[in-house]
Design a protein around this motif. Structure first.
Motif, PDB file in Angstrom:
ATOM      1  N   ALA A 198       0.177  -0.899   0.510  1.00  0.00           N
ATOM      2  CA  ALA A 198       0.045  -0.241   0.058  1.00  0.00           C
ATOM      3  C   ALA A 198       0.634   1.412  -0.063  1.00  0.00           C
ATOM      4  N   ILE A 199       1.949   0.904   0.385  1.00  0.00           N
ATOM      5  CA  ILE A 199       2.917   2.496   0.571  1.00  0.00           C
ATOM      6  C   ILE A 199       3.749   2.335  -0.425  1.00  0.00           C
ATOM      7  N   ALA A 200       4.044   1.519  -0.935  1.00  0.00           N
ATOM      8  CA  ALA A 200       5.223   0.962  -1.967  1.00  0.00           C
ATOM      9  C   ALA A 200       5.295   2.437  -2.508  1.00  0.00           C
ATOM     10  N   ASN A 201       4.577   2.802  -3.602  1.00  0.00           N
ATOM     11  CA  ASN A 201       4.758   4.558  -4.232  1.00  0.00           C
ATOM     12  C   ASN A 201       4.611   5.692  -3.660  1.00  0.00           C
ATOM     13  N   LEU A 202       4.672   5.537  -1.891  1.00  0.00           N
ATOM     14  CA  LEU A 202       4.790   6.900  -1.293  1.00  0.00           C
ATOM     15  C   LEU A 202       6.149   6.687  -0.636  1.00  0.00           C
ATOM     16  N   ASP A 203       6.682   8.424  -0.402  1.00  0.00           N
ATOM     17  CA  ASP A 203       8.376   8.874   0.088  1.00  0.00           C
ATOM     18  C   ASP A 203       7.197   8.517   1.704  1.00  0.00           C
ATOM     19  N   ARG A 204       6.839   9.179   2.335  1.00  0.00           N
ATOM     20  CA  ARG A 204       6.134   8.983   2.753  1.00  0.00           C
ATOM     21  C   ARG A 204       4.930   9.198   3.996  1.00  0.00           C
ATOM     22  N   VAL A 205       4.661   8.776   4.836  1.00  0.00           N
ATOM     23  CA  VAL A 205       2.668   8.303   5.170  1.00  0.00           C
ATOM     24  C   VAL A 205       2.439   9.041   6.443  1.00  0.00           C
ATOM     25  N   VAL A 206       1.082   8.711   7.219  1.00  0.00           N
ATOM     26  CA  VAL A 206       0.911   9.226   8.336  1.00  0.00           C
ATOM     27  C   VAL A 206       1.076   8.701   8.994  1.00  0.00           C
ATOM     28  N   VAL A 207       1.604   9.071  10.602  1.00  0.00           N
ATOM     29  CA  VAL A 207       1.580   7.609  11.347  1.00  0.00           C
ATOM     30  C   VAL A 207       1.353   7.980  13.248  1.00  0.00           C
ATOM     31  N   ILE A 208       1.160   6.899  13.513  1.00  0.00           N
ATOM     32  CA  ILE A 208       0.358   7.136  14.985  1.00  0.00           C
ATOM     33  C   ILE A 208       0.916   6.305  16.081  1.00  0.00           C
ATOM     34  N   ALA A 209       1.509   6.772  17.232  1.00  0.00           N
ATOM     35  CA  ALA A 209       1.974   5.910  18.336  1.00  0.00           C
ATOM     36  C   ALA A 209       0.791   5.345  18.240  1.00  0.00           C
TER      37      ALA A 209
END
Length: 216
Positions: free
Chosen positions: A4-15
């Motif tokens: 799902a994130i293969a084509n993304l340089d960054r993503v949103v994350v939450i602990a």
């Protein structure tokens, strides 16, 4: 997730477990801990909505807890959270939050938790911390507009940002009357959307047990 994130340089994350529940943008060129919730998007409008008091109110009401910390369980929290349409205003504010906060963390040599402890501390009047509060205030205002709830919130006295209690914590957030109105509105919207999905046949509400048909 990797696909799902293969084509993304960054993503949103939450602990997954924290007191503050503050999302950040993170580069994808790393192995993410299983203790992070990863959202497969680089849209800063998503960063804005997940950073809002609206989202935190839903998290606090739907998430579980571990000691004094909140556990962010996506199936309980995110999948039941009725999202507004993402707007360019939210996108611009999310971008500003991301860049300004990164500068604050770098300048202070501090982590996210320590910085937000200051954001939620009424005795801290440092200029950079006050600006972070102003960004979050602007995000909340933009989110309420995106939902179309401005008139509803105005009737209970507006958002009235300040140092207010939510659950066990005091945060820089919207006033108690606005909290109640927002939660009521979220729940109403959640029910309306679920009813629409049922009408479209998207939920299988019928299950059979032997020859007996039951609804669950």
């Amino acid at each position: 997730m990797v696909r799902a994130i293969a084509n993304l340089d960054r993503v949103v994350v939450i602990a997954q477990t924290s007191r503050s529940v503050i999302p950040v943008m993170a580069p994808t060129g790393q192995v993410f801990s299983h203790m992070l919730v990863v959202f497969a998007t680089d849209d800063t409008a998503m960063l804005a909505i997940l950073s809002s008091s609206v989202h935190f109110l839903w998290v606090e009401s739907r998430g579980s807890t571990l000691e004094t910390r909140i556990r962010y369980i996506p199936t309980d929290v995110f999948q039941t959270f009725a999202m507004p349409a993402l707007t360019d205003e939210m996108r611009d504010l999310g971008s500003y939050l991301d860049t300004f906060r990164a500068d604050v963390l770098l300048a202070r040599g501090s982590g996210l938790t320590k910085t937000y402890n200051l954001v939620f501390d009424p005795t801290c009047t440092d200029a950079d911390i006050k600006e972070l509060r102003a960004i979050h205030r602007a995000i909340d205002e933009a989110i309420v507009r995106a939902y179309g709830w401005a008139d509803r919130v105005a009737k209970v006295g507006g958002l009235d940002h300040g140092f207010h209690k939510i659950g066990r914590e005091v945060r820089y957030t919207v006033a108690p009357a606005a909290q109640r109105e927002i939660l009521d509105s979220l729940l109403e919207l959640n029910h309306d959307r679920y009813a629409d999905e049922v009408a479209q046949g998207l939920h299988d509400t019928e299950r059979r047990c032997g020859n007996e048909e039951r609804l669950f």
